[in-house]
Design a protein around this motif. Structure first.
Motif, PDB file in Angstrom:
ATOM      1  N   ALA B  80       0.706  -1.125   0.097  1.00  0.00           N
ATOM      2  CA  ALA B  80      -0.179  -0.087   0.111  1.00  0.00           C
ATOM      3  C   ALA B  80       0.940   1.186   0.133  1.00  0.00           C
ATOM      4  N   LEU B  81       1.696   1.180   0.820  1.00  0.00           N
ATOM      5  CA  LEU B  81       2.523   2.307   0.759  1.00  0.00           C
ATOM      6  C   LEU B  81       3.467   2.660  -0.292  1.00  0.00           C
ATOM      7  N   LEU B 219      -6.702  -5.972   1.810  1.00  0.00           N
ATOM      8  CA  LEU B 219      -6.267  -4.581   1.665  1.00  0.00           C
ATOM      9  C   LEU B 219      -7.328  -3.924   0.708  1.00  0.00           C
ATOM     10  N   ALA B 220      -7.781  -2.996   1.110  1.00  0.00           N
ATOM     11  CA  ALA B 220      -9.087  -2.352   0.526  1.00  0.00           C
ATOM     12  C   ALA B 220      -8.915  -1.007   0.058  1.00  0.00           C
ATOM     13  N   PHE B 225      -6.246   0.970  -7.000  1.00  0.00           N
ATOM     14  CA  PHE B 225      -5.116   0.819  -5.954  1.00  0.00           C
ATOM     15  C   PHE B 225      -5.215  -0.645  -5.951  1.00  0.00           C
ATOM     16  N   THR B 226      -6.203  -1.314  -5.856  1.00  0.00           N
ATOM     17  CA  THR B 226      -6.125  -2.917  -5.448  1.00  0.00           C
ATOM     18  C   THR B 226      -5.624  -3.465  -6.867  1.00  0.00           C
ATOM     19  N   GLN B 227      -5.877  -3.122  -8.060  1.00  0.00           N
ATOM     20  CA  GLN B 227      -5.218  -3.631  -9.268  1.00  0.00           C
ATOM     21  C   GLN B 227      -3.839  -3.450  -9.110  1.00  0.00           C
ATOM     22  N   GLU B 228      -3.329  -2.589  -8.725  1.00  0.00           N
ATOM     23  CA  GLU B 228      -1.733  -2.230  -8.750  1.00  0.00           C
ATOM     24  C   GLU B 228      -1.399  -3.392  -7.616  1.00  0.00           C
ATOM     25  N   LYS B 230      -2.239  -6.116  -6.671  1.00  0.00           N
ATOM     26  CA  LYS B 230      -2.296  -7.645  -7.159  1.00  0.00           C
ATOM     27  C   LYS B 230      -0.799  -7.914  -7.910  1.00  0.00           C
ATOM     28  N   ILE B 231      -0.372  -6.787  -8.581  1.00  0.00           N
ATOM     29  CA  ILE B 231       0.936  -6.835  -9.295  1.00  0.00           C
ATOM     30  C   ILE B 231       1.993  -7.011  -8.218  1.00  0.00           C
ATOM     31  N   TRP B 232       2.022  -5.957  -7.144  1.00  0.00           N
ATOM     32  CA  TRP B 232       3.019  -6.311  -6.179  1.00  0.00           C
ATOM     33  C   TRP B 232       3.016  -7.485  -5.339  1.00  0.00           C
ATOM     34  N   LYS B 233       1.508  -8.231  -5.063  1.00  0.00           N
ATOM     35  CA  LYS B 233       1.554  -9.066  -4.430  1.00  0.00           C
ATOM     36  C   LYS B 233       2.089 -10.242  -5.177  1.00  0.00           C
ATOM     37  N   ARG B 234       2.096 -10.288  -6.424  1.00  0.00           N
ATOM     38  CA  ARG B 234       2.767 -11.397  -7.255  1.00  0.00           C
ATOM     39  C   ARG B 234       4.409 -11.205  -6.939  1.00  0.00           C
ATOM     40  N   ARG B 235       4.844 -10.083  -7.004  1.00  0.00           N
ATOM     41  CA  ARG B 235       6.297  -9.773  -6.813  1.00  0.00           C
ATOM     42  C   ARG B 235       6.591 -10.110  -5.433  1.00  0.00           C
ATOM     43  N   HIS B 236       5.954  -9.976  -4.615  1.00  0.00           N
ATOM     44  CA  HIS B 236       6.361 -10.233  -3.104  1.00  0.00           C
ATOM     45  C   HIS B 236       6.336 -11.767  -2.765  1.00  0.00           C
ATOM     46  N   GLY B 237       5.669 -12.460  -3.992  1.00  0.00           N
ATOM     47  CA  GLY B 237       5.774 -14.092  -3.709  1.00  0.00           C
ATOM     48  C   GLY B 237       4.337 -14.432  -2.946  1.00  0.00           C
TER      49      GLY B 237
END
Lengths: 365, 365
Positions: B80-81, B219-220, B225-228, B230-237
């Motif tokens: 989020a940050l 995370l809401a 915001f939430t679409q982006e 999801k991309i970071w969620k994948r990057r974080h594993g």
């Protein structure tokens, strides 16, 4: 309904399927948890009997000092490469152009760890010794994916692995194994997991491919390496208060399936032969070296979807739920052999491939 | 056995405990899954009925356009940050010096995202409007943790929240809610989750604190915001092939407990009064504003461990399994009220506190 939906739909209605362990449903978790006492206490941020016992078991199996359970391979592998880059003070690693890190992780390695990548070999073959010997760049770590999934699960010779390992040790290059499907290649190499892992400094293994757990990964190496990996696991947000739903199921299915990899491999070779016997169909590799391979059709995706859907309806045996186009006139799907294959009636299977061969010929002529 | 082991051991053997929902054991998962059909199909990399339905339910509950299920709050909040920093093209955020990100995440925000932090207020109080108004640094995002866990779960006034929100919107500062314990503060503020969240651009909620799930976070925010995220969620594993073990249990316990937060809050006030009635004991906050508070003892940790262990043995009622020293002559523990409190016999509880008061006085005199 378009053709790809038709294919998917027809696949779902088949009685038998040639690949996999079955639908990824909640029963997989229920079965694993039936064997566990309700009073068993959760792991807690990486500590506790459930996680420590499974980590020790996997470390022993892989012949490494220590192992850490991760929620995902994506997280485990980025962290492995980061640790080696920090250790070597070189922010560059090498891997195959179709590595999971390069094509499936939204560039997490670059975006989060600012690590540059050198792509070895090309998109049609595995990394060979020469690719490593002629590499000009200074790298901290070389990642080898065994088998190379995106090209049908191909493997270099074991001798090549040994030579690459010796070279890397001489040059001070850390060698990491993307062993998402490590267990699945043991029958082909005729080696133990521990023997293969001894060539590598760090190893990642998935618990939900051939093993068929729910999710999760093991990262193994020496104590200093795994200790550091736990710090990065926390940074990534992977040090969950409880990972036991994945650990208990991983352990349960590891025990059920780790000894069945030879059977999956034999079935893969058998099934590939059946596909290759059909007009206009080839498998990659032609003879599988693990439980997986790709099936390539020399026919347009839309047309092939109709053919497969027809076969699904007529025979009740599912070959694939999807196809991916490789050109206007060709397409493929991936198959990984698992528990389901042995329940497919052999006589029915022959019927499927006679029918498939016949339909391919009809359309081409 | 040292005193802290003695205390832990004595706590484990008590029949009743004043805090929590009970031991974090495998039964928690079993109970949640008893209500689910084995044939329910797993989520698949963030898609599918199980994950999408729960995300939609939580988005509606929080009054946000969209919500994403994450394996952990650590991952969700860093992301989020990061998104807000990228949007504002400012690599700086502000939060409390005892924020989870500052003290429990091995500096993931700094190490992975290279985001600088501005620490507002001090370690003994919450962030007030003045801290925000007088902040000199240019920041992308302000994170407020409600309640501020590490200081006993304190809260600013709701009016303060509103004023901070207005100020941030005027200044173009994104406002993020660390709502790990958001549900737990609704009874005090007498607001809905949606009303509180309307003051914030993005919101994180934990599913295993008051709700009592196994692990995971929501995370809401708005769609972009939430679409982006999801991309970071994948990057974080964190984009696991299957998150359903956490989602199904989160959903199950959300339905069981979201309406019980008022009860937990009332019990917290009652229990705090009992502690405060004892010699040499104070709670922080004195009157709780959620289901949680800290219990401070004006006595050395070692001595206090003996006293509590004695009470556990004598009464069978558990107060805490641990103590943490704050000085040579003082210590504390944290308690969060949950399902267990109502089963503790009231007459026995009075006996516990009479005994505790008496023992504190004996030693001090």
């Amino acid at each position: 309904m378009n053709n790809s939906d038709l294919l998917q739909d027809s696949f779902k209605q088949t009685k038998y399927q040639v690949g996999g362990h079955g639908t990824r449903n909640v029963q997989i978790l229920k079965d694993a948890f039936d064997s566990v006492e309700g009073q068993s206490v959760s792991d807690l941020y990486g500590k506790g009997e459930i996680i420590e016992a499974f980590q020790a078991k996997m470390a022993a199996y892989l012949g490494k000092e220590s192992a850490v359970f991760f929620p995902s391979g994506t997280m485990a592998q980025q962290i492995a490469l980061r640790i080696w880059c920090d250790k070597k003070d070189v922010r560059k690693v090498a891997y195959h152009p179709l590595s999971h890190l390069e094509i499936h992780e939204e560039d997490g390695l670059k975006e989060l760890h600012h690590i540059e990548t050198v792509l070895l070999a090309d998109k049609h073959r595995v990394i060979e010794l020469d690719d490593v010997l002629t590499m000009k760049e200074d790298i901290a770590c070389l990642l080898l994916e065994l088998p190379q999934r995106e090209i049908g699960g191909q493997l270099p010779s074991y001798e090549t692995l040994e030579k690459i390992s010796i070279h890397c040790r001489e040059k001070g290059i850390m060698l990491h194994l993307d062993g998402a499907r490590l267990l699945e290649i043991l029958p082909y190499y005729q080696k133990t997991a521990s023997e293969i892992c001894s060539l590598f400094d760090s190893v990642y293994v998935s618990v939900y491919k051939g093993i068929g757990g729910i999710a999760g990964a093991i990262l193994a190496g020496d104590q200093a390496f795994t200790q550091e990996s736990k710090i990065w696991k926390r940074r990534h947000g992977g040090d969950l208060i409880s990972l036991y739903p994945y650990i208990i199921s991983a352990d349960y299915y590891f025990d059920q399936r780790s000894e069945k990899m030879g059977q999956y491999y034999e079935h893969a070779k058998e099934l590939a032969t059946l596909f290759n016997s059909c007009y206009g169909i080839t498998t990659l590799p032609q003879e599988p070296v693990s439980n997986m391979f790709h099936v390539h059709f020399h026919m347009a995706k839309e047309q092939m979807e109709m053919i497969l859907a027809g076969i699904h309806k007529e025979t009740g045996i599912g070959l694939s739920s999807y196809l991916r186009a490789t050109s206007d006139e060709s397409c493929f799907f991936e198959v990984s052999l698992g528990d389901l294959y042995e329940s497919v009636p052999k006589s029915e299977l022959r019927k499927v491939f006679n029918l498939l061969d016949q339909k391919m010929k009809e359309i081409k002529s």
